[in-house]
Every structure is written in structure tokens, then in C-alpha cells.
Design a protein around this motif. Structure first.
Motif, short mmCIF file in Angstrom:
data_model
loop_
_atom_site.label_atom_id
_atom_site.label_comp_id
_atom_site.label_asym_id
_atom_site.label_seq_id
_atom_site.Cartn_x
_atom_site.Cartn_y
_atom_site.Cartn_z
N TYR A 182 37.42 -6.97 9.33
CA TYR A 182 35.95 -7.83 8.83
C TYR A 182 36.30 -8.97 9.68
CZ TYR A 182 36.42 -4.58 5.11
OH TYR A 182 36.50 -3.45 4.32
N ASP A 238 25.04 -12.63 5.30
CA ASP A 238 24.98 -11.67 6.41
C ASP A 238 26.03 -11.73 7.37
OD1 ASP A 238 22.90 -10.67 5.11
OD2 ASP A 238 21.38 -11.66 6.53
N PHE A 290 32.02 -9.89 4.57
CA PHE A 290 32.55 -9.15 3.54
C PHE A 290 32.91 -9.97 2.58
CE2 PHE A 290 35.60 -6.77 1.11
CZ PHE A 290 34.96 -5.38 1.06
N THR A 291 31.93 -9.60 1.26
CA THR A 291 31.84 -10.51 0.22
C THR A 291 32.85 -10.27 -0.97
OG1 THR A 291 29.83 -9.53 -0.61
CG2 THR A 291 29.53 -11.49 0.74
N SER A 339 24.80 -7.45 -6.77
CA SER A 339 24.33 -6.94 -5.49
C SER A 339 24.78 -7.44 -4.25
CB SER A 339 22.74 -7.50 -5.62
OG SER A 339 21.96 -6.89 -4.74
N ALA A 361 27.95 -8.48 -3.82
CA ALA A 361 29.34 -8.24 -3.49
C ALA A 361 29.44 -6.86 -2.85
CB ALA A 361 30.20 -8.25 -4.90
N ASP A 362 30.47 -6.92 -1.89
CA ASP A 362 31.16 -5.58 -1.27
C ASP A 362 32.21 -5.10 -2.14
OD1 ASP A 362 29.85 -5.42 1.17
OD2 ASP A 362 30.44 -7.36 1.80
N ILE A 363 33.11 -6.03 -2.92
CA ILE A 363 34.07 -5.78 -3.91
C ILE A 363 33.84 -6.86 -5.14
CG2 ILE A 363 35.46 -4.44 -2.53
CD1 ILE A 363 37.25 -6.72 -2.45
N THR A 364 34.19 -6.27 -6.25
CA THR A 364 34.28 -7.18 -7.51
C THR A 364 35.74 -7.24 -8.00
OG1 THR A 364 31.91 -6.67 -8.02
CG2 THR A 364 33.27 -7.66 -9.72
N ARG A 398 40.03 -0.51 0.84
CA ARG A 398 38.47 -0.67 1.65
C ARG A 398 38.97 -0.33 3.08
NH1 ARG A 398 33.45 -1.98 -0.60
NH2 ARG A 398 32.85 -1.55 1.47
#
Length: 171
Positions: A5, A94, A97-98, A143, A145-148, A169
Motif C-alpha cells: 500500500y 481515497d 489503506f484504512t 464502512s 475501514a479496510d481492516i478493523t 492481507r
């Protein structure tokens, strides 16, 4: 570890440890670190609480969004500790990677009180406000987040959880 990323953005409520975990994560990845609170003070000479008092919440969020957008566009291999309000305008994220650092409102309030963070735009008894904000924002964080990652009692463990999730990931 190779991370595929350009940038990572840590999102979550105030007091979840985005700055502390972000610094640890950046060090472990060999990346740079960018912090919303520090960038805000550098750009305006004010803390978030001072800026909100002087110019209002909308102005605070607009400046925070602009600063994060500039950081994400102008940098690579940077861990960014985003403002808690970033999910109100998720397009700012945008290209990043969140990682949502999730914690309860009670935990957030204890962490803020324990660390003596007075730069936050919160009343003295912040628990009710944090609960209300969490109720509204949790679906937005989920919504965006890519991962929590559920926040651990210590930042090092939380950082380990992020590293493990990123490694999973990456494969």
C-alpha cells in the motif's frame, strides 16, 4: 515486511491511540509518520479545541480534511493518524489503506483523561459526548475501514494486531 500500500491511515474516535500506535507502526514498518493534531498545530498555531472555539466545528473539519488529503497525496510509505471526524467526508481517505482502531466510549474517555490530552474539542465530562459520537460514527468507520482492530490495553499489543492483520492481507 513488505506492505503493498502507498499509505496507511489510522481512523477511529479520539483517544483510541492513533498517534501512539501510528508512531510504533511507522517505526516497525520503516515508514514515516504523519499526525493530524501535529499538522493542525503547525498549519494554524492552534489545537483542535482552540480552532473549534475560534472558528467553529465546520472550519476545524475542513482544515483537518485538507491537511490529510495533502499528506496522502504528497507522501508515500506514511502512516497517517487521521482526525476522528475523517469519516464524515470519507473521500479524503481515497488511495489510503484504512485501519479502524475500535474501542468503547468508556475506554476512549479513560485514555484521554489518563494521557491529559487537553487539546481535544470535548467537554470536561466527555463520556456522554464520546458515546453519542461513537453511535453515529461507528457505521461510518466500519464502512471506511479496510481492516478493523480492537484496541488492546497497551499500544504495543494494538500495534502487533495491526501488523498481523496487514501481513494476512498482504498474502
Amino acid at each position: 515486511m513488505k506492505i503493498p500500500y502507498r499509505n496507511l491511515a489510522l481512523i477511529g474516535m479520539m483517544g483510541t491511540g492513533k498517534t501512539t500506535v501510528g508512531q510504533m507502526l511507522a517505526t516497525r514498518l520503516g515508514w514515516s509518520f504523519w499526525d493530524n493534531d501535529e499538522a493542525l498545530r503547525t498549519a494554524t498555531g492552534l489545537t483542535a479545541a482552540e480552532l473549534q472555539r475560534e472558528r467553529g466545528q465546520a472550519a476545524l473539519h475542513e482544515i483537518e480534511d485538507r491537511l490529510l488529503r495533502e499528506a496522502l497525496e504528497g507522501r508515500a510509505q506514511t502512516v497517517c493518524a487521521a482526525a476522528a471526524s475523517v469519516v464524515l467526508n470519507p473521500s479524503v481517505l481515497d488511495g489510503a489503506f484504512t485501519v479502524w482502531l475500535r474501542a468503547s466510549a468508556d475506554w476512549e474517555e479513560r485514555n484521554i483523561a489518563r494521557s491529559g490530552q487537553r487539546h481535544r474539542p470535548l467537554p470536561a465530562d466527555a463520556t456522554a459526548v464520546l458515546r453519542q459520537l461513537s453511535d453515529v460514527r461507528e457505521p461510518m468507520y466500519a464502512s471506511a475501514a479496510d481492516i478493523t482492530i480492537d484496541v488492546a490495553t497497551d499500544a504495543a499489543t494494538t500495534c502487533d494486531r495491526v501488523i498481523e492483520a496487514l501481513a494476512e492481507r498482504a498474502h
